[in-house]
Design a protein around this motif. Sequence first.
Motif, PDB file in Angstrom:
ATOM      1  N   PHE A 135       7.877   4.921   2.643  1.00 49.98           N
ATOM      2  CA  PHE A 135       7.213   6.049   1.992  1.00 49.98           C
ATOM      3  C   PHE A 135       7.807   7.374   2.449  1.00 49.98           C
ATOM      4  O   PHE A 135       8.148   7.534   3.624  1.00 49.98           O
ATOM      5  CB  PHE A 135       5.713   6.029   2.322  1.00 49.98           C
ATOM      6  N   ARG A 136       7.920   8.318   1.536  1.00 52.21           N
ATOM      7  CA  ARG A 136       8.290   9.705   1.855  1.00 52.21           C
ATOM      8  C   ARG A 136       7.341  10.630   1.106  1.00 52.21           C
ATOM      9  O   ARG A 136       7.109  10.445  -0.093  1.00 52.21           O
ATOM     10  CB  ARG A 136       9.712  10.043   1.410  1.00 52.21           C
TER      11      ARG A 136
ATOM     12  N   SER B  95       0.824  -1.217   0.000  1.00 50.77           N
ATOM     13  CA  SER B  95       0.000   0.000   0.000  1.00 50.77           C
ATOM     14  C   SER B  95       0.856   1.264   0.000  1.00 50.77           C
ATOM     15  O   SER B  95       0.486   2.269  -0.608  1.00 50.77           O
ATOM     16  CB  SER B  95      -0.964  -0.003   1.184  1.00 50.77           C
ATOM     17  N   TRP B  96       2.009   1.248   0.670  1.00 45.78           N
ATOM     18  CA  TRP B  96       2.866   2.441   0.678  1.00 45.78           C
ATOM     19  C   TRP B  96       3.501   2.680  -0.690  1.00 45.78           C
ATOM     20  O   TRP B  96       3.774   3.827  -1.060  1.00 45.78           O
ATOM     21  CB  TRP B  96       3.920   2.336   1.770  1.00 45.78           C
ATOM     22  N   CYS B  97       3.723   1.612  -1.446  1.00 46.59           N
ATOM     23  CA  CYS B  97       4.223   1.769  -2.823  1.00 46.59           C
ATOM     24  C   CYS B  97       3.188   2.531  -3.667  1.00 46.59           C
ATOM     25  O   CYS B  97       3.535   3.431  -4.431  1.00 46.59           O
ATOM     26  CB  CYS B  97       4.494   0.405  -3.454  1.00 46.59           C
ATOM     27  N   LYS B  98       1.941   2.155  -3.499  1.00 50.37           N
ATOM     28  CA  LYS B  98       0.860   2.824  -4.232  1.00 50.37           C
ATOM     29  C   LYS B  98       0.712   4.273  -3.791  1.00 50.37           C
ATOM     30  O   LYS B  98       0.419   5.158  -4.610  1.00 50.37           O
ATOM     31  CB  LYS B  98      -0.448   2.050  -4.060  1.00 50.37           C
TER      32      LYS B  98
ATOM     33  N   ALA C 233      12.359  -4.615   2.150  1.00 49.68           N
ATOM     34  CA  ALA C 233      11.172  -3.870   2.587  1.00 49.68           C
ATOM     35  C   ALA C 233      10.697  -3.014   1.415  1.00 49.68           C
ATOM     36  O   ALA C 233      11.498  -2.619   0.563  1.00 49.68           O
ATOM     37  CB  ALA C 233      11.511  -2.989   3.787  1.00 49.68           C
ATOM     38  N   PHE C 234       9.405  -2.732   1.423  1.00 49.97           N
ATOM     39  CA  PHE C 234       8.835  -1.989   0.292  1.00 49.97           C
ATOM     40  C   PHE C 234       7.984  -0.835   0.777  1.00 49.97           C
ATOM     41  O   PHE C 234       7.296  -0.986   1.785  1.00 49.97           O
ATOM     42  CB  PHE C 234       8.004  -2.950  -0.580  1.00 49.97           C
ATOM     43  N   PRO C 235       8.058   0.288   0.090  1.00 51.92           N
ATOM     44  CA  PRO C 235       8.932   0.531  -1.054  1.00 51.92           C
ATOM     45  C   PRO C 235      10.377   0.771  -0.616  1.00 51.92           C
ATOM     46  O   PRO C 235      10.629   1.258   0.476  1.00 51.92           O
ATOM     47  CB  PRO C 235       8.350   1.808  -1.675  1.00 51.92           C
TER      48      PRO C 235
ATOM     49  N   TYR D 181       5.297  10.710  -6.544  1.00 49.07           N
ATOM     50  CA  TYR D 181       5.792  10.661  -7.921  1.00 49.07           C
ATOM     51  C   TYR D 181       5.018  11.543  -8.895  1.00 49.07           C
ATOM     52  O   TYR D 181       5.435  11.693 -10.040  1.00 49.07           O
ATOM     53  CB  TYR D 181       5.803   9.226  -8.434  1.00 49.07           C
ATOM     54  N   VAL D 182       3.924  12.133  -8.478  1.00 46.23           N
ATOM     55  CA  VAL D 182       3.194  13.051  -9.357  1.00 46.23           C
ATOM     56  C   VAL D 182       3.400  14.507  -8.953  1.00 46.23           C
ATOM     57  O   VAL D 182       2.914  15.408  -9.639  1.00 46.23           O
ATOM     58  CB  VAL D 182       1.677  12.725  -9.414  1.00 46.23           C
TER      59      VAL D 182
END
Length: 152
Positions: free
Chosen positions: A133-134, A70-73, A113-115, A80-81
């Motif tokens: 996540f950041r 979920s943190w990747c999403k 670990a992801f992301p 990223y936008v």
Amino acid sequence: MHSTRLFSTILIAAILSSGALGLLSCAKEGEETAAGGKEIGWLTTFEEAMNRARQKNLPVMIDFYTDWCSWCKQLDRTTYVDPAVTKKAEKFVSLKIDADDQRTLTVKYRVGAFPTVLFINPEGVEIHRVVGFRPPADFLKEMDAALNAFHK
């Protein structure tokens, strides 16, 4: 009356789903975001990214993600936008790696670990790592740290 309500519901669902699909798709080089900025031009093969990095003498930003993360999403939807992030990304060769599909690379770079966003030089040597996540402002600082490490 019932058919009008049904049509409205279907129309709203179609509009919402098309917008959601746009948020979830990977960016294509040169496309514009809703805010009018450029999207990150993600590559999907390590070889292509490394060739481009060597040709242009740029560091590589590798986003190791999984479909179930979920943190990747969240990174895709928010960080990223962001126009400042997409602008700074022009100083990198950007590569997205599905860690479940690319186990060899995931193991090679010890990603657990992801992301995980890994920054490497054109020779494939790690220069900076971000785990988790950041939000955009924090991610920009990480990108600057990677650029500073690359130029030293």
